[in-house]
Design an enzyme around this catalytic site. Sequence first.
Site, PDB file in Angstrom:
ATOM      1  N   ASP A  13      -7.620  64.120-108.071  1.00  0.00           N
ATOM      2  CA  ASP A  13      -8.682  64.068-107.068  1.00  0.00           C
ATOM      3  C   ASP A  13      -9.875  63.222-107.509  1.00  0.00           C
ATOM      4  O   ASP A  13     -10.867  63.108-106.785  1.00  0.00           O
ATOM      5  CB  ASP A  13      -9.138  65.480-106.669  1.00  0.00           C
ATOM      6  CG  ASP A  13      -9.533  66.353-107.850  1.00  0.00           C
ATOM      7  OD1 ASP A  13      -8.866  66.286-108.890  1.00  0.00           O
ATOM      8  OD2 ASP A  13     -10.511  67.111-107.725  1.00  0.00           O
ATOM      9  N   HIS A  14      -9.746  62.592-108.673  1.00  0.00           N
ATOM     10  CA  HIS A  14     -10.782  61.668-109.153  1.00  0.00           C
ATOM     11  C   HIS A  14     -10.257  60.242-109.333  1.00  0.00           C
ATOM     12  O   HIS A  14     -11.067  59.337-109.563  1.00  0.00           O
ATOM     13  CB  HIS A  14     -11.366  62.180-110.475  1.00  0.00           C
ATOM     14  CG  HIS A  14     -12.092  63.473-110.341  1.00  0.00           C
ATOM     15  ND1 HIS A  14     -13.471  63.593-110.359  1.00  0.00           N
ATOM     16  CD2 HIS A  14     -11.628  64.737-110.148  1.00  0.00           C
ATOM     17  CE1 HIS A  14     -13.815  64.855-110.196  1.00  0.00           C
ATOM     18  NE2 HIS A  14     -12.717  65.577-110.065  1.00  0.00           N
ATOM     19  N   HIS A  70      -7.859  63.566-113.523  1.00  0.00           N
ATOM     20  CA  HIS A  70      -7.215  64.400-112.516  1.00  0.00           C
ATOM     21  C   HIS A  70      -7.091  63.632-111.198  1.00  0.00           C
ATOM     22  O   HIS A  70      -7.928  62.786-110.868  1.00  0.00           O
ATOM     23  CB  HIS A  70      -8.002  65.694-112.302  1.00  0.00           C
ATOM     24  CG  HIS A  70      -7.657  66.765-113.292  1.00  0.00           C
ATOM     25  ND1 HIS A  70      -8.569  67.723-113.698  1.00  0.00           N
ATOM     26  CD2 HIS A  70      -6.502  67.045-113.956  1.00  0.00           C
ATOM     27  CE1 HIS A  70      -7.978  68.547-114.566  1.00  0.00           C
ATOM     28  NE2 HIS A  70      -6.733  68.153-114.736  1.00  0.00           N
ATOM     29  N   HIS A  74     -13.798  71.498-119.522  1.00  0.00           N
ATOM     30  CA  HIS A  74     -12.833  71.380-118.428  1.00  0.00           C
ATOM     31  C   HIS A  74     -11.421  71.449-118.995  1.00  0.00           C
ATOM     32  O   HIS A  74     -11.222  71.405-120.202  1.00  0.00           O
ATOM     33  CB  HIS A  74     -13.076  70.074-117.676  1.00  0.00           C
ATOM     34  CG  HIS A  74     -12.383  69.992-116.350  1.00  0.00           C
ATOM     35  ND1 HIS A  74     -12.416  71.016-115.432  1.00  0.00           N
ATOM     36  CD2 HIS A  74     -11.633  69.008-115.785  1.00  0.00           C
ATOM     37  CE1 HIS A  74     -11.721  70.673-114.367  1.00  0.00           C
ATOM     38  NE2 HIS A  74     -11.232  69.461-114.556  1.00  0.00           N
ATOM     39  N   HIS A  85     -12.788  61.586-115.521  1.00  0.00           N
ATOM     40  CA  HIS A  85     -11.535  62.052-116.100  1.00  0.00           C
ATOM     41  C   HIS A  85     -10.392  61.635-115.179  1.00  0.00           C
ATOM     42  O   HIS A  85     -10.617  60.911-114.200  1.00  0.00           O
ATOM     43  CB  HIS A  85     -11.563  63.559-116.347  1.00  0.00           C
ATOM     44  CG  HIS A  85     -11.652  64.417-115.131  1.00  0.00           C
ATOM     45  ND1 HIS A  85     -12.692  64.349-114.221  1.00  0.00           N
ATOM     46  CD2 HIS A  85     -10.831  65.404-114.652  1.00  0.00           C
ATOM     47  CE1 HIS A  85     -12.512  65.251-113.272  1.00  0.00           C
ATOM     48  NE2 HIS A  85     -11.378  65.899-113.498  1.00  0.00           N
TER      49      HIS A  85
END
Length: 250
Positions: free
Chosen positions: A63-64, A61, A136, A59
Amino acid sequence: MRVTFLGTGAAMPTGERFQTGLLLEAERPLLVDCGSGVLHALARTGVGYEGVDTLLLTHHHLDHVSDLLVLLKARWLAGETEFTLVGPPGTRELVEGLLDVHGYMQGRTDLDVREVEDGNRFDLAGLAVRARETVHSMRCLAYRFDSGGASFVFSGDSEADPGLCRFADGAAALAHDCSFPDDVDVSNHPTPASLGRALAASGADIGRVYLTHLYPHTEGRHGEMRDSIGEHYDGDVRVARDGLSVDLTE
């Protein structure tokens, strides 16, 4: 198939864990997610960032995905200009937006961007891959990877979900989000107790479960978290760490 945990942290740094990233090695290396610090972690491996030309996103976000453009720049500077990027719907728009902000990177990389949906089956970097939507706050996909008779499942970010645990039935390993200990009131991520209940309810036969996506709140409490899961689920549960490398064919 070898799985290396490049980053086992989350959006709040611990100083010990990079943000989310996994390196899968079968026929060809595959990077899964690319959070902050993952570029440095790749540089510490024998594959290196020069050796990874395919990235699969769960996904979008931060932090990814936050090392995505710095990975592309490092590869360009190293003379590597071809790159395949696969992710959920909106991945193409994400890349176009990043390149609009950092215009000098436009045209530096020959990008092949593909989007996949819940339920899709596809081949990537020599791996047979299946996608499954998770629970999520943003649309997120879990993935099951199969190669040479071994299976590995990565949950991405998700609340505890027996259906997602069943998705890992028969897998040698499941790496699952376990962001917080039980005393943190949280949505969109599991606590150990909720994950233990989901694993037990699923009835899935999983070789090992690795807890990852760990917030600072979990530091010093890993034993307690494993015990909490163990109250519901009697399988092999371990806490992942940056740099851990596991050969799933052994």
